[in-house]
Design a protein around this motif. Structure first.
Motif, PDB file in Angstrom:
ATOM      1  N   ALA A  59       0.810  -1.216   0.000  1.00  0.00           N
ATOM      2  CA  ALA A  59       0.000   0.000   0.000  1.00  0.00           C
ATOM      3  C   ALA A  59       0.844   1.267   0.000  1.00  0.00           C
ATOM      4  CB  ALA A  59      -0.922   0.001   1.210  1.00  0.00           C
ATOM      5  N   VAL A  98      -4.960  -4.720  -3.001  1.00  0.00           N
ATOM      6  CA  VAL A  98      -4.510  -3.559  -2.229  1.00  0.00           C
ATOM      7  C   VAL A  98      -3.776  -2.578  -3.137  1.00  0.00           C
ATOM      8  CG1 VAL A  98      -3.067  -2.797  -0.305  1.00  0.00           C
ATOM      9  CG2 VAL A  98      -4.375  -4.914  -0.118  1.00  0.00           C
ATOM     10  N   THR A 147      -3.536   2.425   6.612  1.00  0.00           N
ATOM     11  CA  THR A 147      -4.290   1.189   6.440  1.00  0.00           C
ATOM     12  C   THR A 147      -4.536   0.545   7.793  1.00  0.00           C
ATOM     13  OG1 THR A 147      -2.252  -0.082   6.114  1.00  0.00           O
ATOM     14  CG2 THR A 147      -3.337   0.776   4.136  1.00  0.00           C
TER      15      THR A 147
END
Length: 468
Positions: A209, A408, A425
């Motif tokens: 991410a 993701v 996240t």
């Protein structure tokens, strides 16, 4: 690093590895019990030249000739012509496979070994083989039928009845079975783990991410029936995880503190709605003025989580059928404000991306310290992307062991493409056994009085099971 990876993998799946080793030992034991014993009986023969009529020179030539023929005799010893003489009605090919012959290097000695399941029969066949082979060489190594043989084969050591079988070896077989089973199990686990692209570590999530890990929420069995953190007076490890998430959000962008936060996920079923509700409750417990907006206009869940009426809400405000303050409800002792979704419209994306939504959001950010928006998943629909473009930040919820790394990555790229700010996240539904593995475990119980720090509202929980 690789050694640590294998150690963690084996620690995680040690019951499976133990079961594999036991299965390997059991299989080896069954094979050993059902394998007939194997006994070996050996004889040693001397190949020599007869030089009685040729003097010393002839003797030397004959000696060199007999030594050269030893290797050929080893092959002849297991031929059908020789073995057939001792087969006695058995399959000659099968008996040939159980007889081995080799020439001892730098000598004229020949060794033959017979394998059999009966020790007495193995010794008898070895001795018979030696006598038969010696008679055959005596017959074929004569220049004429009446002349003496030029090469003689003499049995030096006769075969004795073996006392112990050479196979099977129970301890060796079981050890080998355990090693093979362990190797197969470890290889299978490594292959499965390498091919598994789901997110299972905080390090992997942060790398994919390219954003900070703001929270790791543990899995609890009662989470589906009791999704909110109010049970046990907020003393559970899950409650503490949301307090940690709240604290981490306070340090996101000191100069650019987000006041409106979109909580979304890659796909449905990853726990973004329960995360939104629990985060809003935790902030309200800390004295924040928080409003929770249910912007999932396709499958709204917030009213069911909080046990409130959701028939009138955001959609009515956006189509100007109701005023904003008339549809906001107060929930809990701390006064958490909740804006339900209202009726499900046919055009959710258009409503959430409209100018009216911007006006509602601007009004809420003026009146509240934090606006938490529960949005639909990012990948199936564009609703969350439309909200992310007009909010101060987005919080991506990822489910442990279910959300894939490529999902993701696509979600992060989608937010980046619309210039949305991914503030961090949350790794959700992390099994308890992985708590210390990720460095977020706690080695003590939550027996302190949480009410002394934060009062907990005594709001009734919904009775029906709610999907998270």
């Amino acid at each position: 690093m690789e050694l640590l990876y294998y150690a963690r993998l084996m620690r995680r799946y040690w019951p499976l590895l133990l079961l594999s080793v036991l299965a390997g030992v059991g299989t080896a034991h069954v094979v050993t019990v059902n394998t007939p014993p194997k006994y070996l009986a050996s004889i040693t023969m001397l190949v020599s030249a007869d030089a009685r009529d040729g003097g010393l020179s002839t003797a030397l030539q004959a000696g060199a000739l007999s030594q050269q023929r030893v290797q050929s005799y080893a092959t002849l010893l297991t031929s059908r012509q020789v073995v057939g003489r001792i087969a006695r009605g058995e399959d000659v090919t099968d008996l040939q496979a159980r007889i081995t012959a080799d020439a001892i290097p730098d000598t004229t000695l020949l060794r033959a070994t017979v394998a059999d399941s009966v020790p007495v029969r193995a010794a008898a066949r070895a001795n018979t083989l030696g006598a038969t082979f010696a008679a055959l060489i005596d017959r074929i190594e004569r220049p004429t039928p009446k002349s003496p043989p030029t090469i003689r084969v003499t049995v030096i050591d006769e075969a004795e009845v073996p006392r112990e079988p050479v196979a099977p070896q129970p301890l060796t077989n079981m050890a080998l079975g355990a090693l093979i089973a362990l190797f197969a199990a470890v290889s299978g686990l490594v292959l499965r783990d390498r091919l598994d692209t789901t997110v299972k570590t905080a390090e992997t999530l942060q790398k994919v991410a390219r954003s900070s890990i703001l929270g790791v929420i543990g899995y609890e069995r009662d989470a589906k029936r009791h999704p909110l953190i109010l049970r046990d007076q907020g003393r559970s490890s899950r409650s503490e995880a949301f307090r940690s998430l709240r604290t981490n959000l306070q340090f996101i962008g000191v100069d650019r503190q987000p006041k409106s936060l979109v909580v979304t996920s890659c796909l449905p079923g990853e726990g973004k709605s329960s995360t939104s509700a629990n985060l809003a409750i935790t902030m309200a417990q800390a004295g924040w003025r928080v409003v929770l907006v249910d912007a999932d206009l396709r499958r709204p869940s917030v009213p069911r989580y909080l046990g409130i009426e959701g028939g009138t809400g955001l959609t009515d405000v956006l189509i100007e059928r109701a005023r904003l303050h008339d549809v906001i409800q107060t929930w809990g002792q701390q006064g958490l404000s909740v804006l339900p979704s209202g009726r499900i419209p046919p055009n959710p994306s258009e409503l959430l991306g409209s100018r009216g939504m911007r006006t509602v959001l601007a009004q809420l950010t003026e009146e509240y310290d934090m606006v938490i928006i529960d949005a639909p998943p990012l990948l199936p629909v564009t609703d969350a992307a439309a909200l992310g473009a007009i909010c101060d930040g987005a919080l991506l919820v990822v489910r442990h062991g279910k959300t894939r790394r490529e999902q993701v990555l696509r979600a992060a790229e989608l937010l980046s493409s619309i210039n949305a700010r991914l503030v961090g996240t949350v790794l959700n539904f992390v099994p308890a056994k992985h708590g210390s593995y990720y460095g977020y475990g706690y080695g003590y119980g939550y027996g302190y009085d949480a009410a002394a720090q934060e009062a907990t509202p005594e709001t009734p929980q919904p009775q029906a099971p709610i999907p998270v």
